[in-house]
Design a protein around this motif. Structure first.
Motif, PDB file in Angstrom:
ATOM      1  N   PHE A 185       0.836  -1.198   0.000  1.00 49.47           N
ATOM      2  CA  PHE A 185       0.000   0.000   0.000  1.00 49.47           C
ATOM      3  C   PHE A 185       0.872   1.251   0.000  1.00 49.47           C
ATOM      4  O   PHE A 185       1.927   1.302   0.653  1.00 49.47           O
ATOM      5  N   LYS A 186       0.446   2.276  -0.682  1.00 52.49           N
ATOM      6  CA  LYS A 186       1.232   3.509  -0.796  1.00 52.49           C
ATOM      7  C   LYS A 186       1.456   4.184   0.550  1.00 52.49           C
ATOM      8  O   LYS A 186       2.489   4.825   0.768  1.00 52.49           O
ATOM      9  N   ASN A 187       0.479   4.069   1.457  1.00 49.52           N
ATOM     10  CA  ASN A 187       0.579   4.789   2.734  1.00 49.52           C
ATOM     11  C   ASN A 187       1.241   3.970   3.844  1.00 49.52           C
ATOM     12  O   ASN A 187       1.237   4.380   5.001  1.00 49.52           O
ATOM     13  N   ALA A 188       1.846   2.816   3.500  1.00 53.08           N
ATOM     14  CA  ALA A 188       2.430   1.939   4.524  1.00 53.08           C
ATOM     15  C   ALA A 188       3.874   2.333   4.809  1.00 53.08           C
ATOM     16  O   ALA A 188       4.799   1.507   4.734  1.00 53.08           O
ATOM     17  N   LYS A 189       4.097   3.588   5.155  1.00 50.27           N
ATOM     18  CA  LYS A 189       5.461   4.103   5.305  1.00 50.27           C
ATOM     19  C   LYS A 189       6.208   3.447   6.458  1.00 50.27           C
ATOM     20  O   LYS A 189       7.383   3.096   6.335  1.00 50.27           O
ATOM     21  N   LYS A 190       5.546   3.282   7.616  1.00 45.10           N
ATOM     22  CA  LYS A 190       6.234   2.690   8.764  1.00 45.10           C
ATOM     23  C   LYS A 190       6.613   1.239   8.498  1.00 45.10           C
ATOM     24  O   LYS A 190       7.714   0.801   8.856  1.00 45.10           O
ATOM     25  N   LEU A 191       5.710   0.494   7.879  1.00 44.38           N
ATOM     26  CA  LEU A 191       6.011  -0.908   7.604  1.00 44.38           C
ATOM     27  C   LEU A 191       7.143  -1.036   6.592  1.00 44.38           C
ATOM     28  O   LEU A 191       8.021  -1.902   6.725  1.00 44.38           O
ATOM     29  N   LYS A 192       7.151  -0.179   5.594  1.00 40.28           N
ATOM     30  CA  LYS A 192       8.236  -0.222   4.609  1.00 40.28           C
ATOM     31  C   LYS A 192       9.577   0.091   5.263  1.00 40.28           C
ATOM     32  O   LYS A 192      10.589  -0.570   4.984  1.00 40.28           O
ATOM     33  N   ARG A 193       9.594   1.068   6.158  1.00 37.83           N
ATOM     34  CA  ARG A 193      10.831   1.370   6.887  1.00 37.83           C
ATOM     35  C   ARG A 193      11.245   0.185   7.750  1.00 37.83           C
ATOM     36  O   ARG A 193      12.441  -0.144   7.855  1.00 37.83           O
ATOM     37  N   THR A 194      10.262  -0.444   8.373  1.00 36.76           N
ATOM     38  CA  THR A 194      10.556  -1.610   9.207  1.00 36.76           C
ATOM     39  C   THR A 194      11.216  -2.709   8.389  1.00 36.76           C
ATOM     40  O   THR A 194      12.244  -3.280   8.789  1.00 36.76           O
ATOM     41  N   VAL A 195      10.643  -3.021   7.240  1.00 34.44           N
ATOM     42  CA  VAL A 195      11.192  -4.067   6.381  1.00 34.44           C
ATOM     43  C   VAL A 195      12.599  -3.706   5.916  1.00 34.44           C
ATOM     44  O   VAL A 195      13.483  -4.566   5.842  1.00 34.44           O
ATOM     45  N   GLU A 196      12.821  -2.453   5.631  1.00 32.17           N
ATOM     46  CA  GLU A 196      14.153  -2.014   5.213  1.00 32.17           C
ATOM     47  C   GLU A 196      15.188  -2.194   6.313  1.00 32.17           C
ATOM     48  O   GLU A 196      16.353  -2.499   6.040  1.00 32.17           O
ATOM     49  N   GLU A 197      14.757  -2.024   7.577  1.00 32.96           N
ATOM     50  CA  GLU A 197      15.710  -1.949   8.677  1.00 32.96           C
ATOM     51  C   GLU A 197      15.925  -3.252   9.438  1.00 32.96           C
ATOM     52  O   GLU A 197      16.919  -3.386  10.147  1.00 32.96           O
ATOM     53  N   ILE A 198      15.012  -4.214   9.325  1.00 31.11           N
ATOM     54  CA  ILE A 198      15.214  -5.470  10.050  1.00 31.11           C
ATOM     55  C   ILE A 198      15.836  -6.506   9.105  1.00 31.11           C
ATOM     56  O   ILE A 198      15.687  -6.419   7.889  1.00 31.11           O
ATOM     57  N   PRO A 199      16.545  -7.496   9.652  1.00 27.33           N
ATOM     58  CA  PRO A 199      17.204  -8.483   8.785  1.00 27.33           C
ATOM     59  C   PRO A 199      16.202  -9.400   8.108  1.00 27.33           C
ATOM     60  O   PRO A 199      15.143  -9.719   8.677  1.00 27.33           O
ATOM     61  N   PRO A 200      16.502  -9.853   6.894  1.00 26.95           N
ATOM     62  CA  PRO A 200      15.566 -10.723   6.184  1.00 26.95           C
ATOM     63  C   PRO A 200      15.308 -12.040   6.899  1.00 26.95           C
ATOM     64  O   PRO A 200      14.259 -12.655   6.695  1.00 26.95           O
ATOM     65  N   ASP A 201      16.242 -12.488   7.743  1.00 29.69           N
ATOM     66  CA  ASP A 201      16.020 -13.756   8.431  1.00 29.69           C
ATOM     67  C   ASP A 201      15.064 -13.637   9.613  1.00 29.69           C
ATOM     68  O   ASP A 201      14.883 -14.583  10.371  1.00 29.69           O
ATOM     69  N   ARG A 202      14.398 -12.475   9.746  1.00 28.00           N
ATOM     70  CA  ARG A 202      13.374 -12.291  10.780  1.00 28.00           C
ATOM     71  C   ARG A 202      12.021 -11.914  10.182  1.00 28.00           C
ATOM     72  O   ARG A 202      11.113 -11.500  10.903  1.00 28.00           O
ATOM     73  N   ILE A 203      11.869 -12.058   8.868  1.00 24.71           N
ATOM     74  CA  ILE A 203      10.621 -11.726   8.188  1.00 24.71           C
ATOM     75  C   ILE A 203       9.934 -13.002   7.725  1.00 24.71           C
ATOM     76  O   ILE A 203      10.580 -13.905   7.195  1.00 24.71           O
ATOM     77  N   VAL A 204       8.626 -13.078   7.950  1.00 25.01           N
ATOM     78  CA  VAL A 204       7.836 -14.164   7.378  1.00 25.01           C
ATOM     79  C   VAL A 204       6.681 -13.573   6.585  1.00 25.01           C
ATOM     80  O   VAL A 204       6.198 -12.470   6.875  1.00 25.01           O
ATOM     81  N   LEU A 205       6.244 -14.306   5.564  1.00 22.46           N
ATOM     82  CA  LEU A 205       5.133 -13.873   4.727  1.00 22.46           C
ATOM     83  C   LEU A 205       3.809 -14.368   5.307  1.00 22.46           C
ATOM     84  O   LEU A 205       3.734 -15.487   5.826  1.00 22.46           O
TER      85      LEU A 205
END
Length: 291
Positions: A185-205
């Motif tokens: 979503f265009k307005n998901a600024k905080k989540l996009k920053r979160t994804v940018e800043e946390i390591p990929p090995d801590r993200i699940v879909l």
């Protein structure tokens, strides 16, 4: 198909009435659309029963059992006894979804806090991770997780919506961050920053389907195949190929749900072929109320 990376949807609601007319068709089609495994997540005792029924019917489906904070007013000790007994089933991989939801006035906050704590203790008792739902309750969710030492059982912060700084605190405690359609979503600024800043090995879909469909299908019924758009957005934000995002997040899901400690059913049985041929047994496929 053996060479492609398959998606693991860590949070879905195929028990929802939105799938009543074509549940079987949707589930059978997922493998052809790049989905290997999913977890169907209960929101109360009724939907937890249905999630377990789906997990027993389909080898590629696992279940999470628990009571959503919005449903805690009706919980009693018999429900907790049922959860305790059934969380020991081999197809159950988490206690959830549990947590706090202060968006609405009911149930009252004391009730939500009580059952959140009780279900954290249950998760530790049965040695399962937790799936945490938190809405408009950032600080108190964190406080309860720290006080209850929920990091001892671990888990995932579902549909993460808070700050990158708080996400890093959860990551430091060993939790995973659940990312779904909102990331597109265009307005998901905080989540996009979160994804940018946390390591990929801590993200699940996760989909949270039938809800939260990503762009370009926002507002339509969601399903696990839509996670390709989430993987593509994460790849864009982190400078990764979407296939690598899928590979890493699937590995993360296996670790989160401790499936590395036992053989995965479903797609890990290469000789068994397509989803429709995998691990079926008698199970409850009755429709569920909306979560």
């Amino acid at each position: 198909m053996a060479d492609r990376e398959l998606i693991f949807d860590t949070h879905s609601h195929y028990d929802d009435e939105a799938f009543d007319s074509d549940r079987e068709t949707v589930l059978q089609a997922l493998n052809e659309k790049g989905v290997g495994w999913l977890v169907d997540v209960g929101a109360d005792i009724v939907t937890s029963r249905q999630a377990l029924g789906l997990a027993k019917k389909y080898g590629f489906v696992y279940a999470a059992l628990g009571v959503h904070p919005s449903e805690t007013a009706a919980v009693d000790e018999k429900d907790m006894d049922w959860l305790r007994e059934n969380c020991r089933d081999e197809k159950v991989v988490a206690v959830g979804e549990i947590g706090l939801d202060y968006h609405w006035e009911e149930p009252d906050r004391e009730c939500q806090r009580k059952w959140f704590l009780r279900q954290i203790e249950l998760a530790k008792e049965v040695s399962l991770p937790i799936i945490v739902h938190s809405r408009d309750a950032a600080e108190e969710t964190m406080e309860i997780i720290r006080r209850a030492k929920a990091y001892e059982c671990g888990g995932v912060i579902h549909c993460y919506s808070y700050s990158p700084e708080m996400a890093k605190q959860y990551v430091d405690m060993g939790f995973y961050i659940g990312v779904g359609g909102v990331i597109t979503f265009k307005n998901a600024k905080k989540l996009k920053r979160t994804v940018e800043e946390i390591p990929p090995d801590r993200i699940v879909l996760e989909t949270d389907c039938p809800y939260m469909a990503p762009e370009p299908n926002r507002g339509k019924r969601n399903d696990s195949s839509q996670l390709i758009y989430v993987a593509e957005k994460i790849g864009e934000l982190k400078g990764m190929d979407p296939a690598e995002v899928i590979r890493i997040t699937t590995e993360n899901a296996r670790t989160l749900y401790r499936l590395r400690e036992r053989a995965l059913t479903g797609r890990d049985k290469k000789e068994e072929g397509k989803i429709g041929e995998i691990g079926k047994s008698a199970g409850n496929d009755t429709p569920a109320a909306k979560t």
